[in-house]
Motif scaffolding. Structure first.
Motif, PDB file in Angstrom:
ATOM      1  N   PHE A  47     -12.428  -4.814  79.023  1.00 21.57           N
ATOM      2  CA  PHE A  47     -12.876  -6.091  79.585  1.00 21.57           C
ATOM      3  C   PHE A  47     -11.876  -7.199  79.256  1.00 21.57           C
ATOM      4  O   PHE A  47     -11.475  -7.973  80.129  1.00 21.57           O
ATOM      5  CB  PHE A  47     -14.265  -6.441  79.052  1.00 21.57           C
ATOM      6  N   SER A  48     -11.470  -7.269  77.997  1.00 19.33           N
ATOM      7  CA  SER A  48     -10.551  -8.319  77.547  1.00 19.33           C
ATOM      8  C   SER A  48      -9.257  -8.315  78.351  1.00 19.33           C
ATOM      9  O   SER A  48      -8.760  -9.369  78.759  1.00 19.33           O
ATOM     10  CB  SER A  48     -10.232  -8.148  76.056  1.00 19.33           C
ATOM     11  N   LEU A  49      -8.706  -7.146  78.590  1.00 18.04           N
ATOM     12  CA  LEU A  49      -7.443  -7.044  79.325  1.00 18.04           C
ATOM     13  C   LEU A  49      -7.584  -7.475  80.781  1.00 18.04           C
ATOM     14  O   LEU A  49      -6.626  -7.948  81.388  1.00 18.04           O
ATOM     15  CB  LEU A  49      -6.894  -5.613  79.239  1.00 18.04           C
ATOM     16  N   LYS A  50      -8.780  -7.371  81.343  1.00 13.68           N
ATOM     17  CA  LYS A  50      -9.017  -7.776  82.735  1.00 13.68           C
ATOM     18  C   LYS A  50      -8.989  -9.295  82.910  1.00 13.68           C
ATOM     19  O   LYS A  50      -8.899  -9.798  84.025  1.00 13.68           O
ATOM     20  CB  LYS A  50     -10.372  -7.251  83.230  1.00 13.68           C
ATOM     21  N   LEU A  51      -9.072 -10.042  81.824  1.00 16.31           N
ATOM     22  CA  LEU A  51      -9.128 -11.507  81.912  1.00 16.31           C
ATOM     23  C   LEU A  51      -7.761 -12.162  82.105  1.00 16.31           C
ATOM     24  O   LEU A  51      -7.668 -13.373  82.245  1.00 16.31           O
ATOM     25  CB  LEU A  51      -9.809 -12.076  80.662  1.00 16.31           C
TER      26      LEU A  51
ATOM     27  N   SER B 220      -7.846 -18.419  85.136  1.00 19.36           N
ATOM     28  CA  SER B 220      -7.468 -19.710  84.553  1.00 19.36           C
ATOM     29  C   SER B 220      -8.482 -20.119  83.493  1.00 19.36           C
ATOM     30  O   SER B 220      -9.290 -21.016  83.685  1.00 19.36           O
ATOM     31  CB  SER B 220      -7.393 -20.776  85.654  1.00 19.36           C
ATOM     32  N   ILE B 221      -8.416 -19.437  82.383  1.00 22.62           N
ATOM     33  CA  ILE B 221      -9.339 -19.633  81.264  1.00 22.62           C
ATOM     34  C   ILE B 221      -8.696 -20.599  80.281  1.00 22.62           C
ATOM     35  O   ILE B 221      -7.490 -20.546  80.034  1.00 22.62           O
ATOM     36  CB  ILE B 221      -9.637 -18.272  80.604  1.00 22.62           C
ATOM     37  N   SER B 222      -9.502 -21.476  79.697  1.00 17.81           N
ATOM     38  CA  SER B 222      -8.987 -22.432  78.731  1.00 17.81           C
ATOM     39  C   SER B 222      -8.683 -21.751  77.393  1.00 17.81           C
ATOM     40  O   SER B 222      -7.599 -21.919  76.833  1.00 17.81           O
ATOM     41  CB  SER B 222     -10.000 -23.555  78.529  1.00 17.81           C
ATOM     42  N   LYS B 223      -9.651 -20.961  76.874  1.00 17.87           N
ATOM     43  CA  LYS B 223      -9.458 -20.314  75.567  1.00 17.87           C
ATOM     44  C   LYS B 223     -10.320 -19.062  75.486  1.00 17.87           C
ATOM     45  O   LYS B 223     -11.444 -19.042  75.975  1.00 17.87           O
ATOM     46  CB  LYS B 223      -9.832 -21.261  74.434  1.00 17.87           C
ATOM     47  N   ILE B 224      -9.769 -18.038  74.828  1.00 19.33           N
ATOM     48  CA  ILE B 224     -10.528 -16.819  74.553  1.00 19.33           C
ATOM     49  C   ILE B 224     -10.427 -16.520  73.065  1.00 19.33           C
ATOM     50  O   ILE B 224      -9.330 -16.509  72.497  1.00 19.33           O
ATOM     51  CB  ILE B 224     -10.003 -15.593  75.329  1.00 19.33           C
ATOM     52  N   ILE B 225     -11.572 -16.283  72.450  1.00 21.45           N
ATOM     53  CA  ILE B 225     -11.610 -15.850  71.053  1.00 21.45           C
ATOM     54  C   ILE B 225     -11.994 -14.376  71.058  1.00 21.45           C
ATOM     55  O   ILE B 225     -13.074 -14.001  71.528  1.00 21.45           O
ATOM     56  CB  ILE B 225     -12.612 -16.672  70.228  1.00 21.45           C
ATOM     57  N   PHE B 226     -11.090 -13.541  70.563  1.00 18.39           N
ATOM     58  CA  PHE B 226     -11.296 -12.101  70.482  1.00 18.39           C
ATOM     59  C   PHE B 226     -11.724 -11.783  69.052  1.00 18.39           C
ATOM     60  O   PHE B 226     -10.923 -11.922  68.130  1.00 18.39           O
ATOM     61  CB  PHE B 226     -10.004 -11.351  70.810  1.00 18.39           C
TER      62      PHE B 226
ATOM     63  N   GLU C 189     -16.898 -24.238  68.827  1.00 18.91           N
ATOM     64  CA  GLU C 189     -15.823 -23.830  69.741  1.00 18.91           C
ATOM     65  C   GLU C 189     -16.126 -24.189  71.199  1.00 18.91           C
ATOM     66  O   GLU C 189     -15.335 -23.909  72.082  1.00 18.91           O
ATOM     67  CB  GLU C 189     -15.565 -22.323  69.625  1.00 18.91           C
ATOM     68  N   GLN C 190     -17.285 -24.786  71.434  1.00 24.00           N
ATOM     69  CA  GLN C 190     -17.717 -25.180  72.788  1.00 24.00           C
ATOM     70  C   GLN C 190     -17.615 -24.005  73.772  1.00 24.00           C
ATOM     71  O   GLN C 190     -17.079 -24.127  74.869  1.00 24.00           O
ATOM     72  CB  GLN C 190     -16.913 -26.381  73.278  1.00 24.00           C
ATOM     73  N   ILE C 191     -18.171 -22.881  73.333  1.00 25.19           N
ATOM     74  CA  ILE C 191     -18.112 -21.643  74.120  1.00 25.19           C
ATOM     75  C   ILE C 191     -18.978 -21.776  75.374  1.00 25.19           C
ATOM     76  O   ILE C 191     -20.116 -22.215  75.314  1.00 25.19           O
ATOM     77  CB  ILE C 191     -18.573 -20.438  73.264  1.00 25.19           C
ATOM     78  N   THR C 192     -18.409 -21.370  76.495  1.00 20.01           N
ATOM     79  CA  THR C 192     -19.144 -21.368  77.765  1.00 20.01           C
ATOM     80  C   THR C 192     -19.654 -19.974  78.121  1.00 20.01           C
ATOM     81  O   THR C 192     -20.664 -19.827  78.789  1.00 20.01           O
ATOM     82  CB  THR C 192     -18.249 -21.866  78.925  1.00 20.01           C
ATOM     83  N   HIS C 193     -18.937 -18.936  77.667  1.00 18.52           N
ATOM     84  CA  HIS C 193     -19.286 -17.550  77.985  1.00 18.52           C
ATOM     85  C   HIS C 193     -19.283 -16.730  76.693  1.00 18.52           C
ATOM     86  O   HIS C 193     -18.245 -16.643  76.025  1.00 18.52           O
ATOM     87  CB  HIS C 193     -18.276 -16.946  78.962  1.00 18.52           C
ATOM     88  N   TYR C 194     -20.406 -16.118  76.378  1.00 16.79           N
ATOM     89  CA  TYR C 194     -20.580 -15.314  75.157  1.00 16.79           C
ATOM     90  C   TYR C 194     -20.791 -13.864  75.582  1.00 16.79           C
ATOM     91  O   TYR C 194     -21.807 -13.525  76.173  1.00 16.79           O
ATOM     92  CB  TYR C 194     -21.779 -15.861  74.387  1.00 16.79           C
ATOM     93  N   PHE C 195     -19.793 -13.014  75.303  1.00 18.95           N
ATOM     94  CA  PHE C 195     -19.846 -11.605  75.677  1.00 18.95           C
ATOM     95  C   PHE C 195     -19.933 -10.751  74.419  1.00 18.95           C
ATOM     96  O   PHE C 195     -19.069 -10.858  73.546  1.00 18.95           O
ATOM     97  CB  PHE C 195     -18.588 -11.207  76.462  1.00 18.95           C
TER      98      PHE C 195
ATOM     99  N   ILE D 274     -15.630 -13.199  72.691  1.00 15.77           N
ATOM    100  CA  ILE D 274     -15.886 -11.781  72.922  1.00 15.77           C
ATOM    101  C   ILE D 274     -16.073 -11.091  71.585  1.00 15.77           C
ATOM    102  O   ILE D 274     -15.132 -11.005  70.780  1.00 15.77           O
ATOM    103  CB  ILE D 274     -14.726 -11.107  73.688  1.00 15.77           C
ATOM    104  N   LEU D 275     -17.284 -10.615  71.319  1.00 14.14           N
ATOM    105  CA  LEU D 275     -17.555  -9.819  70.127  1.00 14.14           C
ATOM    106  C   LEU D 275     -17.258  -8.360  70.450  1.00 14.14           C
ATOM    107  O   LEU D 275     -17.596  -7.877  71.518  1.00 14.14           O
ATOM    108  CB  LEU D 275     -19.020  -9.945  69.703  1.00 14.14           C
ATOM    109  N   GLY D 276     -16.647  -7.656  69.510  1.00 16.82           N
ATOM    110  CA  GLY D 276     -16.283  -6.270  69.766  1.00 16.82           C
ATOM    111  C   GLY D 276     -15.144  -6.177  70.768  1.00 16.82           C
ATOM    112  O   GLY D 276     -15.057  -5.243  71.554  1.00 16.82           O
TER     113      GLY D 276
END
Length: 192
Positions: A38-42, A46-52, A96-102, A27-29
């Motif tokens: 948005f970040s708090l809604k996650l 069951s997410i493996s990893k989030i990079i803020f 980072e093997q990112i699956t979702h780029y926001f 998640i950029l920004g």
């Protein structure tokens, strides 16, 4: 109490849960107004990893504190204080093997359109750096790309509006070129 007209129904909730299961998200920004919401809604997925990622150290620290209080312990999380213009997005997504780029990062309060450096930074942040993706076919893990936009895009009368229009156009080009990836944007109405 009043129910929100924006609340997800059961089917939508299950669809999102399925999509995000075991995902690796960038998640950029992440600490900005929309990125933080948005970040708090996650928290419940069951997410493996989030990079803020955010350039604002204070806001990112505040987000870190909030997330550590409410998130499941099973979600790995990383908080990166960095300007998106100074990273190699393609390599980051790949390593980072990112699956979702926001992308919620954007300049939206530039008041002086006479200052060349401010304008260059706005163009870099809103239109150029987030698109340094390289060949998306080489990013096998990446499934979804999502950017936020603004209503000023419809009939832009400022450099900021033009920069968001360029951003949307670049997303449409990516979508045509790499139709195997889910690429989308949404316009947020921010003027009354």
């Amino acid at each position: 109490g009043k129910t929100s007209k924006f609340k997800l129904n059961t089917i939508q909730g299950k669809e999102i849960a399925k999509d995000l299961k075991n995902s690796r998200i960038l998640i950029l920004g992440a600490a900005g107004s929309i990125g933080k919401a948005f970040s708090l809604k996650l928290k419940n997925y069951s997410i493996s990893k989030i990079i803020f990622l955010d350039k604002n150290e204070n806001s990112l620290t505040e987000l870190n504190r909030e997330i550590n209080l409410i998130f499941k312990k099973t979600i790995k999380r990383e908080f990166v204080c960095q300007d998106l213009n100074n990273i190699n997005i393609h390599e980051y997504l790949k390593s980072e093997q990112i699956t979702h780029y926001f992308n919620f990062a954007a300049l939206k309060h530039v008041r002086s359109e006479e200052n060349f450096n401010s304008m260059q930074y706005l163009i870099d942040t809103n239109c150029l750096s987030p698109f340094k993706l390289g060949n998306l076919k080489k990013l096998n893990c990446l499934k979804k790309i999502f950017f936020i936009s603004t209503d000023k895009v419809a009939y832009p009368s400022s450099f900021m509006g033009c920069s968001k229009k360029i951003m949307e156009n670049e997303l449409f080009k990516l979508k045509k070129k790499f139709n195997g990836k889910y690429i989308s944007t949404v316009r947020v109405a921010n003027v009354a």
